[in-house]
Structure formats: C-alpha cells, structure tokens
Design an enzyme around this catalytic site. Structure first.
Site, PDB file in Angstrom:
ATOM      1  N   ASP A 153     -11.123   7.531   0.771  1.00 38.86           N
ATOM      2  CA  ASP A 153     -11.403   8.501   1.827  1.00 38.86           C
ATOM      3  C   ASP A 153     -12.770   9.145   1.653  1.00 38.86           C
ATOM      4  OD1 ASP A 153      -9.045   8.134   3.220  1.00 38.86           O
ATOM      5  OD2 ASP A 153      -7.980   9.724   2.171  1.00 38.86           O
ATOM      6  N   ASP A 154     -13.221   9.310   0.411  1.00 39.78           N
ATOM      7  CA  ASP A 154     -14.531   9.911   0.176  1.00 39.78           C
ATOM      8  C   ASP A 154     -15.625   9.129   0.895  1.00 39.78           C
ATOM      9  OD1 ASP A 154     -13.539  11.911  -1.410  1.00 39.78           O
ATOM     10  OD2 ASP A 154     -14.168  11.038  -3.310  1.00 39.78           O
ATOM     11  N   HIS A 183     -15.346   7.026   3.435  1.00 38.72           N
ATOM     12  CA  HIS A 183     -15.200   7.157   4.885  1.00 38.72           C
ATOM     13  C   HIS A 183     -15.715   8.501   5.371  1.00 38.72           C
ATOM     14  CE1 HIS A 183     -13.120   8.941   8.324  1.00 38.72           C
ATOM     15  NE2 HIS A 183     -13.307   7.750   8.882  1.00 38.72           N
ATOM     16  N   GLN A 205      -7.676   8.192  10.317  1.00 36.58           N
ATOM     17  CA  GLN A 205      -8.942   8.789  10.730  1.00 36.58           C
ATOM     18  C   GLN A 205      -9.164   8.696  12.233  1.00 36.58           C
ATOM     19  OE1 GLN A 205      -9.954  10.449   8.405  1.00 36.58           O
ATOM     20  NE2 GLN A 205      -9.321   9.414   6.543  1.00 36.58           N
ATOM     21  N   ASN A 265      -5.422  10.800  13.743  1.00 34.76           N
ATOM     22  CA  ASN A 265      -5.299  12.224  13.475  1.00 34.76           C
ATOM     23  C   ASN A 265      -6.289  13.062  14.277  1.00 34.76           C
ATOM     24  OD1 ASN A 265      -3.111  12.061  11.779  1.00 34.76           O
ATOM     25  ND2 ASN A 265      -4.322  11.945   9.911  1.00 34.76           N
ATOM     26  N   GLU A 305      -2.860   5.165  -1.600  1.00 30.90           N
ATOM     27  CA  GLU A 305      -3.554   6.264  -0.945  1.00 30.90           C
ATOM     28  C   GLU A 305      -3.288   7.483  -1.824  1.00 30.90           C
ATOM     29  OE1 GLU A 305      -3.751   8.800   3.232  1.00 30.90           O
ATOM     30  OE2 GLU A 305      -1.824   8.049   2.504  1.00 30.90           O
ATOM     31  N   ARG A 329       0.869  -1.172   0.000  1.00 31.57           N
ATOM     32  CA  ARG A 329       0.000   0.000   0.000  1.00 31.57           C
ATOM     33  C   ARG A 329       0.907   1.223   0.000  1.00 31.57           C
ATOM     34  NH1 ARG A 329      -0.848   4.548   3.734  1.00 31.57           N
ATOM     35  NH2 ARG A 329      -3.028   5.158   3.631  1.00 31.57           N
ATOM     36  N   LEU A 330       0.865   2.011  -1.064  1.00 34.75           N
ATOM     37  CA  LEU A 330       1.752   3.163  -1.216  1.00 34.75           C
ATOM     38  C   LEU A 330       1.106   4.374  -0.557  1.00 34.75           C
ATOM     39  CD1 LEU A 330       2.767   1.145  -3.412  1.00 34.75           C
ATOM     40  CD2 LEU A 330       3.439   3.143  -4.758  1.00 34.75           C
ATOM     41  N   ASP A 331       1.781   4.914   0.448  1.00 39.93           N
ATOM     42  CA  ASP A 331       1.247   6.014   1.237  1.00 39.93           C
ATOM     43  C   ASP A 331       1.297   7.327   0.465  1.00 39.93           C
ATOM     44  OD1 ASP A 331       0.477   7.230   3.925  1.00 39.93           O
ATOM     45  OD2 ASP A 331       2.360   8.272   3.523  1.00 39.93           O
ATOM     46  N   ALA A 332       0.204   8.087   0.526  1.00 43.77           N
ATOM     47  CA  ALA A 332       0.140   9.491   0.087  1.00 43.77           C
ATOM     48  C   ALA A 332       0.887   9.743  -1.219  1.00 43.77           C
ATOM     49  CB  ALA A 332       0.667  10.404   1.195  1.00 43.77           C
TER      50      ALA A 332
END
Length: 592
Positions: A311-312, A314, A382, A385, A292, A257-260
């Site tokens: 993210d949408d 969530h 989520q 943060n 992500e 999973r590649l972050d940001a």
C-alpha cells in the site's frame, strides 16, 4: 496421488466412502446436536471431548442437511462445502474427488513470474464469465488471476469480504464443479489462480457460531467488525488452516492472499498457518501465500510468506498522480517523492516511523527482495473505497498514467492490475452489498458516514449522492463491460510492456536486489536494481509537467520509454518513464 483436504479435516461433513459421511461440529455451548436431512430424518451426533459432536451416517453427494442445536435451532454447517440456497438455506454434501482434472500435471509457476490480475467473479459473470476471459488475459501477459473472495456471503451480490461460510463457494457464481473447471482452464492457459481469503472476521448476516460456539470469539478484543476471532484455540486455528488446505488441494488454487491480517491479533497464528500449509505441499509444486498487512511486518516475509500488497507504494504514486491528500493519503502528501524512492529502494515506506495518528508502523525491509512486494496503481480497495468508485483514468492525465504504468510493469516488484485497468476503463467500481431491512439501512448510512470528513462530502445532501450499496443499480453500474476492440488501444500498451517484462526481466529476477533510489527533481527520481546476471535495471521517472535536465543512459541500453518521441540525451521529458538495461557495474554503489 494428490492430497485431499478430507485427509486433514476435523470440521464439517467429510465423505468416508461413496455412501458414508462423517459429520462433525465443534459446539461447546450446545447440549445436543443432530443432523437434519432434507428428507426429514434427524440423525444424532455423539458428544465427545472438548465440545465436539461427531457421528458417521449414510449419505451421498448432494445430500442437503443442517445442524439442529439443542433440538430446535437449525443452522448451516459452518464448514459447509456448498449452500445452493444461500447462507440461510441447507448445506450440501460435496465429494471433493468428483471432478476429473484435465491438467493433472500442472505444478504452478515460480513467484518471480507473477503478473497478477485481480477480478471480481460476480462482476465478470460468474465462473463461466471468468473462463471466457482467460485467453485474452494470457495473451495480454498476465500469469496469475486473483479472485476476490468467493466464500458464501448473504444475498446475491457483495464484494466478498462479508463472507460467513468460508468453505462454501458463493452459490450464484456457479457450482463447485464449475469452479474446478475455471481453475483447470486457467492452468491450460498457463495461468496461476490465487484466491483472496478473509480470516479476520465474519459478515453481519448468517453467522450463528455465537449461539453454540461462543469460544470462537474473544470478548476482550474487538475489531471494526465485532469481537475478535480467538486464534488461541486449536479448534479455531484448525478451522482456518483446513479451509486453506481445501482451496489449495481440492480446488487446486495456486495461492492465497490473506486479507487484512493486521486485524488478526495473534503473533503466532500466521506463522503456524504458513508452516502447516507448506508441510502439505509437495516439493515440486509452487504454492504462494500473500498478505495484506498494514503493520508492514517485514519479518513475516523472510520465510513464512512470499509477498505483501505494498500500500505504501500505491499511496505515494496516487498522491503524485492526483494530488489527493485526504484520508490515508495524508501520510504521503509530505515528502511524497522521497517516500516513493524509499519504496523502490527498500520496499516499505513505513519501517517503524509514526503515521499521521502517531502510531509506530512497520519494520525494516531493505533486506527483502523486490519480489516480496506486490505493487499496484489500482485495486478493489483503492478504487472501490472511493465514494463514487472512480478509476485513475478519471483522476490524472493519460501521460502521467502511462508513465506510472511503465514503472508498475517494468519494476522488479510483482505487478498487480485491477480488472479493466488494461483498457483504461472508466466504469466505476462501487461498493455493493445485498442486505435488507435494518441491516441495509445501517450499511447505507455507515457507508455515507465514512466520508463525512472529506471536503466533497461535508454536507448531508452531498453524502446523499453516494450510491446506496444495496441498490441493484449500484452493482449493475460496476458490471465489467469489455469493449469489442479491447485488443487494441490501452491493452496494446500493457501487452507491449508485459512482453518486455517476460522477455528481458523475468529470467533475470531470481536473486534481484535493489541498489537504491534517489530524487533528482521535484517530481523525478531514478532507481536501480542488480539483476541475476549482474546487469543493472535502471528506471528514471518524471511525473512533472516540465522536462528535467539529466544525463539519461545511452540509447542502446533503452528498454522502453513511455514518451519515446520526446526523449533526448540530456533531459528526461515531462510525464515520462525511461527503463534501461545496463551492463554490469565494475563497482557497486553503496546500498541505501
């Protein structure tokens, strides 16, 4: 014969045979480079073309070494395979072929079978602590565990996104051999293992690339973490691609999973990355690449990557469950239910529309299969943060959470659970680090400053109550505590839903497509998907406090209702989600 990453490696220390290592460092700003062994020996590397320093020297697995730059500065190998004393200590030569795999025939699982469980290795008690949880997670119905980043970071505790040595598994989680054992044991339980990797920045302590390879970074572009990484350079691209190959081949992770990746400002790197990684994967092995990406680039999901954290979805669900509207939730506090309906029917909410800051975000996504989207109610971001790290169990009613969980686990999107969610844990997941001196002060004050615009933290004395990330108590409060009776209560509900998913939905998910979703009341909607056998999966959800007049499907088609005791034939009960499996339609509705 399985591939090993040293067949592709250009960076770092590579075992050529049992007694010989090829050392290589890209150091275009250096005049000279030596390998300094723990025995006191200094072995020179030969300067080659394009800034490379290389040489072959006698060494065995376990040898400790550092690179000595220009005769004085000693640094860890940026491609170090292990740092037994942390980021500021020596690197260690590792033989990737040393571990004897017990489940060599494991080839992974198809992506449509994925039910992901995100876990922080340090909070779980290291690799051995995660191993202890594998039987429970397999029984629960999880099919993949996702480890938050384990690349070596400064100190003993960190979320992992401050890693500075991407090839070295964190030293206090266990040895490289114990990491192999974790993955081997997961495969024995039928569990895939996905690793969260950070390719968009380095942490603030322990990275010395600027001292001898300033070209690794772009001074004309900056990210929230400093100068952007220069992915235009072949040496830089190879560094990260080789890192991915190490995790996938040497440790046999089933996916990354590649972050940001929205912080990677290079239009070609992600596609090149995917193509080169997949070129090394045998046709009969399942390996999954997940993003992500705040930019909602649907085009990357058409063939290069298998899924993206949505993210949408969530954010819309979180606003419906909690009523919160600050920070990024401000983008979802208007027309919240239509936005959730768009997510269920088309994947992304933002498909080119402006966000709250006026920036156009996203690409059309309705053509993508539901499995291209990873849906979740909670994850490390989520929960962690939040200023106090509260979970949804403390923010919304149990009935509403039960209804939303039913949608999560029985929709065709790939569901993700965050550690402890399955027993409705109320333990916080706080932001924690292990920095010291001025850096510790900066991180603590920076963390508190992030919340200055939130109503609950407008005054300095309110922000002072936000836990200090560097305090040991902050980490200790987040350590996962699994109740003895975890097999009952909340977990039983999740286990029931996942059993239904695997029995009735998973075999029918390949080729699944959304038929659309529509709002039927202020907090109620209906969504449907056509499955592989042409049956229709329909989900009706009411997150309101009153029943909604509505003709629900016939009882014989019901798969599950989160409020079954209140289900009637002409209304949808409050705080309920009804899941039905309907026979094929004679005519298909127009796709929305």
């Amino acid at each position: 014969m399985p591939l090993r990453s040293d067949q592709f490696a250009t960076h770092g220390a590579v075992m050529l045979d049992n007694e010989t290592v090829r050392f290589a460092l890209w150091a275009p700003d250096a005049h000279s480079v030596e390998v300094c062994l723990d025995t006191g020996q200094r072995l020179p590397l030969q300067r080659g073309t394009e800034g490379w320093f290389r040489a072959r020297w006698p060494a065995v697995p376990g040898t400790l070494y550092q690179f000595c730059i220009n005769g004085d500065q000693q640094v860890a190998d940026p491609a170090s395979r292990f740092q037994p004393e942390g980021v500021h200590g020596p690197s260690q030569v590792i033989d990737p072929a040393a571990y004897c795999w017990k489940h060599k025939s494991w080839q992974g699982r198809p992506w449509h079978e994925a039910v992901i469980y995100e876990i922080h290795v340090g909070l779980a008690g290291g690799y051995n602590g995660v191993i202890a949880q594998l039987p429970r997670l397999a029984t629960l119905g999880v099919t993949a565990i996702e480890l938050m980043p384990i690349a070596q970071f400064p100190g003993e505790r960190n979320w992992g996104y401050d890693g500075v040595l991407p090839f070295a598994p964190q030293h206090n989680y266990g040895t490289p051999e114990q990491l192999c054992q974790l993955i081997d044991q997961a495969h024995a339980h039928g569990l895939m293992v996905i690793l969260d990797v950070v390719y968009n920045h380095f942490g603030p302590d322990g990275n010395y690339l600027n001292h001898y390879a300033s070209g690794f970074f772009r001074q004309d572009q900056h990210t929230p973490w400093g100068a952007a990484i220069d992915f235009r350079r072949r040496q830089v691209r190879d560094f990260y691609i080789e890192n991915a190959l190490m995790w996938l081949h040497d440790y046999r992770f089933d996916g990354l999973r590649l972050d940001a990746v929205h912080a990677i400002d290079d239009p070609d790197f992600l596609r090149v990355f995917s193509q080169r990684v997949r070129h090394t994967i045998p046709a009969d092995r399942h390996v999954w690449l997940v993003l992500e990406n705040e930019h909602n680039q649907a085009s990357l999901l058409e063939k290069d990557f298998d899924g993206q954290w949505n993210d949408d979805g969530h954010n819309a669900l979180h606003v419906l469950l909690t009523g919160e509207d600050e920070g990024y939730y401000a983008d979802y506090c208007q027309a919240t239910l239509p936005k959730l309906a768009r997510c269920l029917g088309q994947g992304f909410v933002f498909q080119g529309e402006p966000d709250r800051n006026g920036r156009l975000r996203g690409e059309p996504s309705a053509h993508l299969p539901p499995g291209a989207f990873v849906l979740f109610l909670q994850n490390h971001d989520q929960v962690g943060n939040r200023a106090k790290g509260e979970r949804l169990t403390q923010l919304c009613s149990p009935q509403a959470l039960r209804a939303a969980t039913t949608l999560l686990l029985l929709s065709p999107m790939v569901p993700l659970l965050f550690m402890g969610e399955e027993w409705q844990s109320e333990q916080p997941f706080l932001f924690f680090t292990d920095h010291h001196d001025e850096l510790a002060d900066a991180v603590r004050e920076g963390r508190r400053a992030e919340f200055a615009g939130f109503q609950a933290f407008t005054h300095p004395e309110q922000r002072a109550t936000i836990p200090d990330p560097n305090a040991l108590d902050t980490f200790a409060a987040s350590v996962l505590s699994i109740p003895d009776e975890v097999q009952s209560g909340g977990q039983a509900f999740y286990q029931q839903l996942l059993h239904l998913r695997h029995q009735h939905l998973t075999p029918r998910l390949p080729g699944c497509r959304a038929l659309g979703a529509e709002v039927i009341a202020e907090k109620a909607l209906t969504a449907s998907w056509q499955l592989a056998d042409k049956r229709i999966l329909r989900i009706d959800m009411n997150l309101g406090s009153t029943a909604v007049p509505y003709t629900v499907p016939a009882a014989r088609t019901h798969l599950f209702c989160s409020a079954a005791d209140a289900l009637g034939g002409d209304e949808l009960p409050p705080y309920s989600t009804l899941v039905s499996l309907l026979p094929p339609q004679t005519s298909e509705p127009a796709h929305e």
